[in-house]
Design a protein around this motif. Structure first.
Motif, PDB file in Angstrom:
ATOM      1  N   ALA A  33      35.495  39.832  35.402  1.00 44.40           N
ATOM      2  CA  ALA A  33      36.642  40.275  36.209  1.00 44.40           C
ATOM      3  C   ALA A  33      37.898  39.767  35.514  1.00 44.40           C
ATOM      4  N   HIS A  34      39.028  40.361  35.845  1.00 47.45           N
ATOM      5  CA  HIS A  34      40.271  39.893  35.234  1.00 47.45           C
ATOM      6  C   HIS A  34      41.457  40.110  36.171  1.00 47.45           C
ATOM      7  N   SER A  35      42.469  39.296  35.926  1.00 44.87           N
ATOM      8  CA  SER A  35      43.765  39.460  36.578  1.00 44.87           C
ATOM      9  C   SER A  35      44.782  39.646  35.463  1.00 44.87           C
ATOM     10  N   ASN A  36      46.046  39.594  35.791  1.00 41.89           N
ATOM     11  CA  ASN A  36      47.052  39.730  34.743  1.00 41.89           C
ATOM     12  C   ASN A  36      47.147  38.493  33.856  1.00 41.89           C
ATOM     13  N   SER A  37      46.519  37.383  34.256  1.00 40.18           N
ATOM     14  CA  SER A  37      46.683  36.149  33.486  1.00 40.18           C
ATOM     15  C   SER A  37      45.382  35.512  33.016  1.00 40.18           C
ATOM     16  N   GLU A  38      44.223  36.042  33.475  1.00 37.35           N
ATOM     17  CA  GLU A  38      42.967  35.401  33.070  1.00 37.35           C
ATOM     18  C   GLU A  38      41.785  36.357  33.176  1.00 37.35           C
ATOM     19  N   PHE A  39      40.753  36.023  32.428  1.00 35.09           N
ATOM     20  CA  PHE A  39      39.461  36.694  32.518  1.00 35.09           C
ATOM     21  C   PHE A  39      38.478  35.690  33.088  1.00 35.09           C
ATOM     22  N   VAL A  40      37.626  36.147  34.005  1.00 39.31           N
ATOM     23  CA  VAL A  40      36.587  35.299  34.592  1.00 39.31           C
ATOM     24  C   VAL A  40      35.253  35.923  34.208  1.00 39.31           C
ATOM     25  N   ILE A  41      34.412  35.134  33.527  1.00 36.88           N
ATOM     26  CA  ILE A  41      33.096  35.606  33.107  1.00 36.88           C
ATOM     27  C   ILE A  41      32.051  34.765  33.817  1.00 36.88           C
ATOM     28  N   ASP A  42      31.244  35.418  34.654  1.00 32.40           N
ATOM     29  CA  ASP A  42      30.131  34.755  35.331  1.00 32.40           C
ATOM     30  C   ASP A  42      28.852  35.092  34.577  1.00 32.40           C
ATOM     31  N   PHE A  43      28.127  34.065  34.173  1.00 34.65           N
ATOM     32  CA  PHE A  43      26.832  34.221  33.520  1.00 34.65           C
ATOM     33  C   PHE A  43      25.764  33.968  34.574  1.00 34.65           C
TER      34      PHE A  43
END
Length: 107
Positions: A33-43
């Protein structure tokens, strides 16, 4: 000459890897998932026949680092395929034997 050695030591990154982290985690799914300031990666580790999947690790990175990760992963995949041959991709999700992961009991 001493100035060059001091500068090289200042530019060197000392990375610590604990035994627990060095063991790694097995995962077979990643959700991004992402926002304008970061990417979040769930493994995530999914097991067949188990309706609940567990997030084993969550990584939060900047968009710039996400792009660097993409390029580094592509570079490593290219090197892998040059050495071992193409990685086969299936259109279907992986299939597991019915008893994969042990027996299932009911109470």
């Amino acid at each position: 000459m001493a100035d060059q050695n001091e500068q090289a030591n200042q530019n060197q990154l000392n990375i610590e890897l604990s035994e627990e982290i060095a063991e790694g985690q097995y995962v077979n799914l990643a959700m991004i998932a992402h926002s304008n300031s970061e990417f979040v990666i769930d493994f995530i580790k999914m097991m067949p026949g188990v309706p609940k999947a567990k997030v084993k690790s969550r990584i939060v990175i900047t968009p710039e680092h996400a792009k660097r990760l993409l390029l580094a992963l592509k570079d490593n995949i290219d090197k892998f395929e040059n050495h071992f041959g193409p990685i086969k991709q299936s259109e279907e999700p992986p299939k597991f034997p019915m008893n994969f992961g042990g027996t299932v009991g009911e109470a």
